[in-house]
Design a protein around this motif. Structure first.
Motif, PDB file in Angstrom:
ATOM      1  N   LEU A 181     -27.043  31.555 -41.816  1.00 44.03           N
ATOM      2  CA  LEU A 181     -26.134  32.422 -40.929  1.00 44.03           C
ATOM      3  C   LEU A 181     -26.425  32.163 -39.531  1.00 44.03           C
ATOM      4  N   LEU A 182     -27.683  32.010 -39.091  1.00 48.43           N
ATOM      5  CA  LEU A 182     -28.015  31.832 -37.771  1.00 48.43           C
ATOM      6  C   LEU A 182     -27.344  30.402 -37.430  1.00 48.43           C
ATOM      7  N   ARG A 183     -27.293  29.277 -38.399  1.00 49.44           N
ATOM      8  CA  ARG A 183     -27.077  28.022 -37.971  1.00 49.44           C
ATOM      9  C   ARG A 183     -25.501  27.918 -37.911  1.00 49.44           C
ATOM     10  N   THR A 184     -25.135  28.652 -38.565  1.00 51.72           N
ATOM     11  CA  THR A 184     -23.449  28.621 -38.911  1.00 51.72           C
ATOM     12  C   THR A 184     -22.623  29.512 -37.602  1.00 51.72           C
ATOM     13  N   TYR A 185     -23.159  30.684 -37.483  1.00 52.43           N
ATOM     14  CA  TYR A 185     -22.509  31.730 -36.585  1.00 52.43           C
ATOM     15  C   TYR A 185     -23.216  32.029 -35.266  1.00 52.43           C
ATOM     16  N   GLY A 186     -24.678  31.602 -35.029  1.00 54.68           N
ATOM     17  CA  GLY A 186     -25.197  31.728 -33.931  1.00 54.68           C
ATOM     18  C   GLY A 186     -25.999  33.134 -34.064  1.00 54.68           C
ATOM     19  N   SER A 187     -26.778  33.334 -33.028  1.00 51.32           N
ATOM     20  CA  SER A 187     -27.989  34.340 -33.165  1.00 51.32           C
ATOM     21  C   SER A 187     -27.397  35.879 -32.834  1.00 51.32           C
ATOM     22  N   ILE A 188     -26.643  35.846 -31.864  1.00 55.04           N
ATOM     23  CA  ILE A 188     -26.196  37.039 -31.346  1.00 55.04           C
ATOM     24  C   ILE A 188     -25.135  37.950 -32.253  1.00 55.04           C
ATOM     25  N   PRO A 189     -24.147  37.167 -32.714  1.00 57.36           N
ATOM     26  CA  PRO A 189     -23.365  37.726 -34.051  1.00 57.36           C
ATOM     27  C   PRO A 189     -24.193  38.276 -34.983  1.00 57.36           C
ATOM     28  N   ILE A 190     -25.247  37.697 -35.685  1.00 58.56           N
ATOM     29  CA  ILE A 190     -25.768  37.898 -36.805  1.00 58.56           C
ATOM     30  C   ILE A 190     -26.675  39.337 -36.391  1.00 58.56           C
ATOM     31  N   VAL A 191     -27.631  38.897 -35.363  1.00 53.67           N
ATOM     32  CA  VAL A 191     -28.524  40.145 -35.082  1.00 53.67           C
ATOM     33  C   VAL A 191     -27.674  41.500 -34.670  1.00 53.67           C
ATOM     34  N   GLY A 192     -26.626  41.150 -33.942  1.00 54.82           N
ATOM     35  CA  GLY A 192     -25.683  42.427 -33.563  1.00 54.82           C
ATOM     36  C   GLY A 192     -25.259  43.293 -34.586  1.00 54.82           C
ATOM     37  N   TRP A 193     -24.559  42.322 -35.614  1.00 52.94           N
ATOM     38  CA  TRP A 193     -23.945  43.131 -36.830  1.00 52.94           C
ATOM     39  C   TRP A 193     -24.764  43.685 -37.880  1.00 52.94           C
ATOM     40  N   SER A 194     -26.057  42.782 -37.910  1.00 50.88           N
ATOM     41  CA  SER A 194     -26.998  43.552 -38.728  1.00 50.88           C
ATOM     42  C   SER A 194     -27.629  44.684 -38.208  1.00 50.88           C
ATOM     43  N   MET A 195     -27.647  44.621 -36.853  1.00 47.87           N
ATOM     44  CA  MET A 195     -28.200  45.979 -36.438  1.00 47.87           C
ATOM     45  C   MET A 195     -27.401  47.035 -36.576  1.00 47.87           C
ATOM     46  N   LEU A 196     -26.273  46.756 -36.117  1.00 45.15           N
ATOM     47  CA  LEU A 196     -24.969  47.968 -36.185  1.00 45.15           C
ATOM     48  C   LEU A 196     -24.900  48.446 -37.929  1.00 45.15           C
ATOM     49  N   ILE A 197     -24.985  47.499 -38.804  1.00 46.47           N
ATOM     50  CA  ILE A 197     -24.806  48.020 -40.167  1.00 46.47           C
ATOM     51  C   ILE A 197     -25.815  48.724 -40.624  1.00 46.47           C
ATOM     52  N   GLY A 198     -27.164  48.400 -40.222  1.00 48.46           N
ATOM     53  CA  GLY A 198     -28.235  49.079 -40.470  1.00 48.46           C
ATOM     54  C   GLY A 198     -28.398  50.349 -39.789  1.00 48.46           C
ATOM     55  N   GLY A 199     -27.942  50.345 -38.400  1.00 55.51           N
ATOM     56  CA  GLY A 199     -27.911  51.394 -37.781  1.00 55.51           C
ATOM     57  C   GLY A 199     -27.138  52.707 -38.027  1.00 55.51           C
ATOM     58  N   VAL A 200     -25.674  52.278 -38.634  1.00 60.35           N
ATOM     59  CA  VAL A 200     -24.743  53.093 -39.194  1.00 60.35           C
ATOM     60  C   VAL A 200     -25.410  53.788 -40.736  1.00 60.35           C
ATOM     61  N   ALA A 201     -25.943  52.975 -41.261  1.00 61.95           N
ATOM     62  CA  ALA A 201     -26.373  53.461 -42.536  1.00 61.95           C
ATOM     63  C   ALA A 201     -27.554  54.261 -42.452  1.00 61.95           C
ATOM     64  N   PHE A 202     -28.526  53.887 -41.476  1.00 58.55           N
ATOM     65  CA  PHE A 202     -29.646  54.751 -41.331  1.00 58.55           C
ATOM     66  C   PHE A 202     -29.349  56.205 -40.673  1.00 58.55           C
ATOM     67  N   SER A 203     -28.091  56.208 -39.623  1.00 58.65           N
ATOM     68  CA  SER A 203     -27.901  57.263 -38.953  1.00 58.65           C
ATOM     69  C   SER A 203     -27.149  58.116 -40.033  1.00 58.65           C
ATOM     70  N   LEU A 204     -26.185  57.713 -40.827  1.00 64.82           N
ATOM     71  CA  LEU A 204     -25.387  58.637 -41.753  1.00 64.82           C
ATOM     72  C   LEU A 204     -26.573  59.187 -42.806  1.00 64.82           C
ATOM     73  N   PHE A 205     -27.351  58.373 -43.262  1.00 68.88           N
ATOM     74  CA  PHE A 205     -28.501  59.037 -44.371  1.00 68.88           C
ATOM     75  C   PHE A 205     -29.423  60.040 -43.663  1.00 68.88           C
ATOM     76  N   TYR A 206     -29.840  59.609 -42.779  1.00 71.49           N
ATOM     77  CA  TYR A 206     -31.057  60.540 -42.048  1.00 71.49           C
ATOM     78  C   TYR A 206     -30.259  61.673 -41.024  1.00 71.49           C
ATOM     79  N   ARG A 207     -28.910  61.675 -41.044  1.00 71.66           N
ATOM     80  CA  ARG A 207     -28.363  62.786 -40.123  1.00 71.66           C
ATOM     81  C   ARG A 207     -28.748  62.793 -38.902  1.00 71.66           C
ATOM     82  N   ILE A 208     -28.758  61.954 -38.023  1.00 67.98           N
ATOM     83  CA  ILE A 208     -29.606  61.953 -36.731  1.00 67.98           C
ATOM     84  C   ILE A 208     -29.081  63.149 -36.029  1.00 67.98           C
ATOM     85  N   TRP A 209     -27.948  63.552 -35.926  1.00 62.66           N
ATOM     86  CA  TRP A 209     -27.292  64.578 -35.263  1.00 62.66           C
ATOM     87  C   TRP A 209     -28.044  66.171 -35.497  1.00 62.66           C
TER      88      TRP A 209
END
Length: 304
Positions: A181-209
């Motif tokens: 993935l990094l070779r094909t799309y670069g580091s910023i898209p892969i790191v950014g999207w993976s953090m966002l996906i993981g962050g949304v899932a963790f936030s909803l599961f843990y109910r950070i609010w």
């Protein structure tokens, strides 16, 4: 104009320094503010993911959306977001919460040894002599770091040690899984999207609010540092360094992360490192230098 190599080295040092400071800041938040690792990991990934994705879309919108136009790669990115990105973030901060930032960061550097073992088993080839040396250094260093030279005692809580080993495993997965993935799309898209996906899932599961800490300048200042400087800028600096210097050089300079975390933990948080712990840390971090030296002096593709 600044020498590109000097610029690359500076960025490769600054990124790990920020990671190390971030780990020590997290230890302070866990101990003095009673913030949980679940909350901090959720907020860290969510906000950093939003900022990195926004940065990527502003700088190169087409490139940063390209992965979503290929079904197989999009599914693999989602898989990596949980198994690689989220797992590495969560185990690292749990290791800090259960133990301390210095030990957690050093144990994370066992990942090259685990990659050596995995490749030896998967390729059914005996490891090279330099790999055997790295494994022996990593094993001896770990024993000294966590036992103070006595096999009947642990100098850190068992939870901190086990989560630290989990950090090494997840760091290995984080290193090996996204290479295509990094070779094909670069580091910023892969790191950014993976953090966002993981962050949304963790936030909803843990109910950070439902777990927002009471407002204090020191609390939210520390959280802001972990999110902005210890995550977004640290990743951007380190990844940008790879455009100016070799990955092997960057991996050696990555040792500034545990060095800074250890120094700050000892200086400000009262973490104690005696002769055995220091020797163990040097042996573990030394595996990075050994592997980098072997990669530079060999025609083979480096394994880490």
């Amino acid at each position: 104009m600044q020498n590109p190599k000097i610029k690359g080295i500076s960025l490769a040092i600054l990124g790990p320094l920020l990671w190390g400071i971030s780990g020590t800041t997290a230890q302070f938040l866990f101990a003095d503010v009673n913030i949980s690792s679940n909350w901090l990991v959720s907020v860290r990934m969510l906000i950093s993911g939003i900022l990195l994705v926004f940065f990527g879309l502003v700088t190169d919108r087409k490139q940063n959306l390209a992965v979503w136009h290929h079904f197989h790669d999009a599914v693999y990115l989602i898989f990596f977001s949980f198994i690689g990105m989220a797992a590495s973030q969560y185990t690292y901060f749990k290791a800090i919460e259960e133990g301390n930032a210095a030990t957690a960061t050093i144990l994370q550097f066992l990942s090259p040894a685990l990659i050596i073992i995995y490749l030896a088993l998967s390729t059914k080839h005996l490891p090279r002599r330099v790999d055997v040396l790295s494994l022996l250094m990593a094993l001896t260093g770990t024993i000294l770091l966590v036992t103070h030279g006595s096999l009947t005692t642990l100098t850190i809580p068992m939870g901190g040690f086990l989560w630290g080993l989990g950090t090494a495993v997840s760091a290995s997965l984080y290193t090996m899984l996204p290479r295509t993935l990094l070779r094909t799309y670069g580091s910023i898209p892969i790191v950014g999207w993976s953090m966002l996906i993981g962050g949304v899932a963790f936030s909803l599961f843990y109910r950070i609010w439902d777990h927002m800490p009471p407002f204090k300048w020191s609390t939210y200042g520390g959280v802001s540092f972990v999110v902005i400087f210890g995550t977004m800028f640290a990743y951007l600096f380190f990844l940008q360094s790879l455009t100016f210097i070799q990955p092997t050089t960057a991996s050696v300079l990555g040792s500034f992360e545990p060095l800074s975390a250890t120094f700050l933990s000892i200086t400000f948080l009262g973490t104690h490192f005696g002769l055995f712990e220091t020797t163990g840390a040097i042996l573990i971090l030394g595996t990075v230098f050994v592997q980098s030296w072997a990669a530079v002096h060999s025609s083979n593709i480096p394994i880490s």
